[in-house]
Structure formats: C-alpha cells, structure tokens
Design a protein around this motif. Structure first.
Motif, PDB file in Angstrom:
ATOM      1  N   SER A   1       0.812  -1.216   0.000  1.00 34.95           N
ATOM      2  CA  SER A   1       0.000   0.000   0.000  1.00 34.95           C
ATOM      3  C   SER A   1       0.845   1.266   0.000  1.00 34.95           C
ATOM      4  CB  SER A   1      -0.924   0.020   1.224  1.00 34.95           C
ATOM      5  OG  SER A   1      -0.172   0.153   2.414  1.00 34.95           O
ATOM      6  N   CYS A   2       2.169   1.114   0.091  1.00 29.28           N
ATOM      7  CA  CYS A   2       3.045   2.267   0.277  1.00 29.28           C
ATOM      8  C   CYS A   2       3.088   3.173  -0.960  1.00 29.28           C
ATOM      9  CB  CYS A   2       4.463   1.804   0.624  1.00 29.28           C
ATOM     10  SG  CYS A   2       5.561   3.185   1.067  1.00 29.28           S
ATOM     11  N   LYS A   3       2.886   4.457  -0.699  1.00 27.39           N
ATOM     12  CA  LYS A   3       3.021   5.489  -1.718  1.00 27.39           C
ATOM     13  C   LYS A   3       3.903   6.609  -1.177  1.00 27.39           C
ATOM     14  CE  LYS A   3      -1.545   4.391  -3.609  1.00 27.39           C
ATOM     15  NZ  LYS A   3      -2.924   4.886  -3.889  1.00 27.39           N
ATOM     16  N   GLY A   4       4.953   6.182  -0.458  1.00 34.46           N
ATOM     17  CA  GLY A   4       5.830   7.136   0.207  1.00 34.46           C
ATOM     18  C   GLY A   4       6.698   7.960  -0.725  1.00 34.46           C
ATOM     19  N   CYS A   5       6.873   7.485  -1.958  1.00 37.76           N
ATOM     20  CA  CYS A   5       7.546   8.266  -2.996  1.00 37.76           C
ATOM     21  C   CYS A   5       6.935   7.862  -4.334  1.00 37.76           C
ATOM     22  CB  CYS A   5       9.060   8.041  -2.977  1.00 37.76           C
ATOM     23  SG  CYS A   5       9.565   6.409  -3.574  1.00 37.76           S
ATOM     24  N   GLU A   6       7.376   8.492  -5.393  1.00 37.05           N
ATOM     25  CA  GLU A   6       6.725   8.263  -6.690  1.00 37.05           C
ATOM     26  C   GLU A   6       7.111   6.946  -7.358  1.00 37.05           C
ATOM     27  OE1 GLU A   6      10.702   9.477  -8.156  1.00 37.05           O
ATOM     28  OE2 GLU A   6       9.455   9.941  -6.416  1.00 37.05           O
ATOM     29  N   LEU A   7       8.077   6.218  -6.810  1.00 38.09           N
ATOM     30  CA  LEU A   7       8.556   5.011  -7.485  1.00 38.09           C
ATOM     31  C   LEU A   7       7.480   3.936  -7.610  1.00 38.09           C
ATOM     32  CD1 LEU A   7      12.193   4.553  -6.110  1.00 38.09           C
ATOM     33  CD2 LEU A   7      11.414   5.737  -8.171  1.00 38.09           C
ATOM     34  N   TYR A   8       6.496   3.941  -6.713  1.00 33.77           N
ATOM     35  CA  TYR A   8       5.442   2.931  -6.770  1.00 33.77           C
ATOM     36  C   TYR A   8       4.622   3.037  -8.053  1.00 33.77           C
ATOM     37  CZ  TYR A   8       1.573   6.176  -5.968  1.00 33.77           C
ATOM     38  OH  TYR A   8       0.639   7.171  -6.110  1.00 33.77           O
ATOM     39  N   GLN A   9       4.626   4.208  -8.673  1.00 30.55           N
ATOM     40  CA  GLN A   9       3.776   4.433  -9.837  1.00 30.55           C
ATOM     41  C   GLN A   9       4.194   3.598 -11.046  1.00 30.55           C
ATOM     42  OE1 GLN A   9       4.025   8.668 -10.442  1.00 30.55           O
ATOM     43  NE2 GLN A   9       2.761   9.158  -8.659  1.00 30.55           N
ATOM     44  N   ASP A  10       5.499   3.395 -11.222  1.00 25.11           N
ATOM     45  CA  ASP A  10       5.995   2.686 -12.402  1.00 25.11           C
ATOM     46  C   ASP A  10       6.454   1.266 -12.112  1.00 25.11           C
ATOM     47  OD1 ASP A  10       5.582   4.891 -14.121  1.00 25.11           O
ATOM     48  OD2 ASP A  10       7.461   5.784 -13.449  1.00 25.11           O
ATOM     49  N   ALA A  11       6.776   0.988 -10.852  1.00 25.90           N
ATOM     50  CA  ALA A  11       7.226  -0.360 -10.500  1.00 25.90           C
ATOM     51  C   ALA A  11       6.068  -1.350 -10.605  1.00 25.90           C
ATOM     52  CB  ALA A  11       7.789  -0.370  -9.090  1.00 25.90           C
ATOM     53  N   THR A  12       6.407  -2.609 -10.888  1.00 21.80           N
ATOM     54  CA  THR A  12       5.382  -3.650 -10.959  1.00 21.80           C
ATOM     55  C   THR A  12       4.772  -3.911  -9.590  1.00 21.80           C
ATOM     56  OG1 THR A  12       6.595  -4.694 -12.769  1.00 21.80           O
ATOM     57  CG2 THR A  12       4.938  -6.044 -11.647  1.00 21.80           C
ATOM     58  N   GLN A  13       5.612  -3.935  -8.571  1.00 18.08           N
ATOM     59  CA  GLN A  13       5.160  -4.248  -7.217  1.00 18.08           C
ATOM     60  C   GLN A  13       6.251  -3.882  -6.218  1.00 18.08           C
ATOM     61  OE1 GLN A  13       4.849  -8.607  -6.743  1.00 18.08           O
ATOM     62  NE2 GLN A  13       6.126  -8.762  -8.576  1.00 18.08           N
ATOM     63  N   VAL A  14       5.859  -3.816  -4.960  1.00 21.03           N
ATOM     64  CA  VAL A  14       6.839  -3.615  -3.910  1.00 21.03           C
ATOM     65  C   VAL A  14       7.626  -4.918  -3.714  1.00 21.03           C
ATOM     66  CG1 VAL A  14       5.392  -4.336  -1.958  1.00 21.03           C
ATOM     67  CG2 VAL A  14       7.170  -2.639  -1.601  1.00 21.03           C
ATOM     68  N   VAL A  15       8.892  -4.793  -3.364  1.00 21.81           N
ATOM     69  CA  VAL A  15       9.724  -5.974  -3.104  1.00 21.81           C
ATOM     70  C   VAL A  15      10.254  -5.850  -1.674  1.00 21.81           C
ATOM     71  CG1 VAL A  15      11.717  -7.327  -3.818  1.00 21.81           C
ATOM     72  CG2 VAL A  15      10.349  -6.132  -5.538  1.00 21.81           C
ATOM     73  N   PHE A  16       9.662  -6.612  -0.770  1.00 20.52           N
ATOM     74  CA  PHE A  16      10.027  -6.528   0.634  1.00 20.52           C
ATOM     75  C   PHE A  16      11.122  -7.540   0.950  1.00 20.52           C
ATOM     76  CE2 PHE A  16       9.175  -6.284   5.252  1.00 20.52           C
ATOM     77  CZ  PHE A  16       9.063  -4.905   5.364  1.00 20.52           C
ATOM     78  N   GLY A  17      11.662  -7.449   2.158  1.00 20.82           N
ATOM     79  CA  GLY A  17      12.710  -8.372   2.580  1.00 20.82           C
ATOM     80  C   GLY A  17      12.196  -9.786   2.750  1.00 20.82           C
ATOM     81  N   ARG A  18      13.117 -10.731   2.807  1.00 21.86           N
ATOM     82  CA  ARG A  18      12.737 -12.129   3.016  1.00 21.86           C
ATOM     83  C   ARG A  18      13.861 -12.857   3.742  1.00 21.86           C
ATOM     84  NH1 ARG A  18      14.403 -16.070  -1.547  1.00 21.86           N
ATOM     85  NH2 ARG A  18      15.945 -14.908  -2.742  1.00 21.86           N
ATOM     86  N   GLY A  19      13.503 -13.979   4.354  1.00 19.29           N
ATOM     87  CA  GLY A  19      14.505 -14.792   5.023  1.00 19.29           C
ATOM     88  C   GLY A  19      14.120 -15.118   6.447  1.00 19.29           C
TER      89      GLY A  19
END
Length: 215
Positions: free
Chosen positions: A24-42
């Motif tokens: 849901s993050c829209k903290g900067c404009e990068l979300y507009q063009d990216a396919t999806q957010v990529v969070f950490g894992r492990g």
C-alpha cells in the motif's frame, strides 16, 4: 513530505505484518511505475542481515529480493565464505524498482537521496524486529541509508564496525549491540572489468562476517 512512515503499521510485531502492509506504500513516486513492492525475506531470527540497494528488473517482476543475476552471485559468495544461508535475512534500502525505459528494456537507475529517505522507515521497522549478530551493507546506497552520506564503502569495506553505534542515527535502531561490515554490491562484480578479482574481494569481505559469527 510524504514518506513510508505514513504506511508503516504502528506496533507491528512480525515481519509478515510489515510485508503485508508494504504494497500500500506510496511514500515516494517510485510505486507508480514499478510492478510491485519488493520486501525483505529470510529468517526472522537471522544471525546475518544483508541490506542492498533496490530491487532490479527480475526482482520487480517476481516480487522477491536478490533473485536475479546479482542475487545468484551473492548466494555463491555467501556459500564460499562459509555463511549458513538459512540464517540470513535480506532486504533493500529502497523497496521499489527505479528504472528508465530504453526500448523494451528497463535500465536500472540509482535511487536518489529522496527515495532513500522516503523508504527508510521500512528499513527501520524491519530492524526493530530483527536481532542479527552482523549487518552486511551491500554498496553505496545501502551505506547511505544506514550510515549516512559521508560513509565510503571503498575505504571501509571489510572492516568490523559497531552496530548500531555506526548508524547515522543510532537512536532509530534500539536493538541489541551487533557488528556491521560493509562491502560492494554484487552487481558491481557483474560490472567489473575483472569479475574474478571483484568476486574474490566480495568473498574476502564476507569471510570477515563468517569469522565474526564464529567468535
């Protein structure tokens, strides 16, 4: 200014809660063009936390960090250094892919300071739930996010620093004392004129991490 802080859930108790909120993050404009957010894992109880720059093209499409060419190279370096990959958590300073289109290709574009600052609350929230013994900073963007703009990976790589004392704002990381080691981003190995030499240097830095874990 809008930042990720407006989207980080208050009182999150698990990494899964953070991951569920991140799309849901829209903290900067990068979300507009990216396919999806990529969070950490492990591993949520990881002994080692790796922090990279941002997802690349493959990561953006798959929604997972370090699954492209740089990620495969990092896994090989981790194995050669003797670090148990099952005890690793990996994330990025910026969670959306920044790129510029070039024909049908999407070419990586380094995040600006505004993107690093906007996304930093996610990184802080991850560290609030992690208790690593060693933090590994991969490349300049991650170093800027955690250690400030004056830190130079090329000058201080492979050195064992105190964490969070070395952080730009250590008060943001009220965590148990740990160690931090900075090294190059694996993508720098892929771009190097002599990949073998660059890869050996990355492995040497990660062996410092392995030695720190063994103490």
């Amino acid at each position: 200014m809008t930042t990720a802080q407006d989207f980080v859930p208050d009182g999150a108790r698990t990494l899964d809660e953070l991951k569920a909120a991140a799309p849901s993050c829209k903290g900067c404009e990068l979300y507009q063009d990216a396919t999806q957010v990529v969070f950490g894992r492990g591993d949520a109880h990881a002994r080692v936390v790796f922090v990279g720059e941002q997802p690349g093209d493959v990561e953006d499409q798959k929604g997972l960090p370090f699954v492209g060419p740089a990620g495969h190279l990092l896994r090989r370096a981790v194995d050669e250094a003797g670090i148990d990959p099952s005890h690793v958590y990996i994330t990025n300073a910026v969670k959306h892919f920044r790129f510029e289109p070039r024909g049908k290709r999407r070419i990586h574009k380094t995040p600006d300071r505004v993107h690093i600052e906007a996304c930093r609350p996610w990184l802080v929230s991850e560290f609030a739930l992690l208790r690593p013994e060693v933090v590994v900073v991969l490349g300049a963007t991650a170093a800027k996010a955690l250690l400030g703009p004056s830190f130079r990976v090329t000058q201080q790589r492979g050195q064992v620093l105190e964490w969070p004392a070395a952080a730009q704002h250590p008060e943001d990381f009220p965590v148990e004392p740990a160690k931090l080691v900075a090294t190059i981003h694996p993508s720098a190995v892929l771009r190097a004129d002599n990949r073998d030499v660059a890869f050996d240097g990355l492995v040497a830095d990660l062996k410092v991490v392995a030695q720190t874990l063994a103490k």
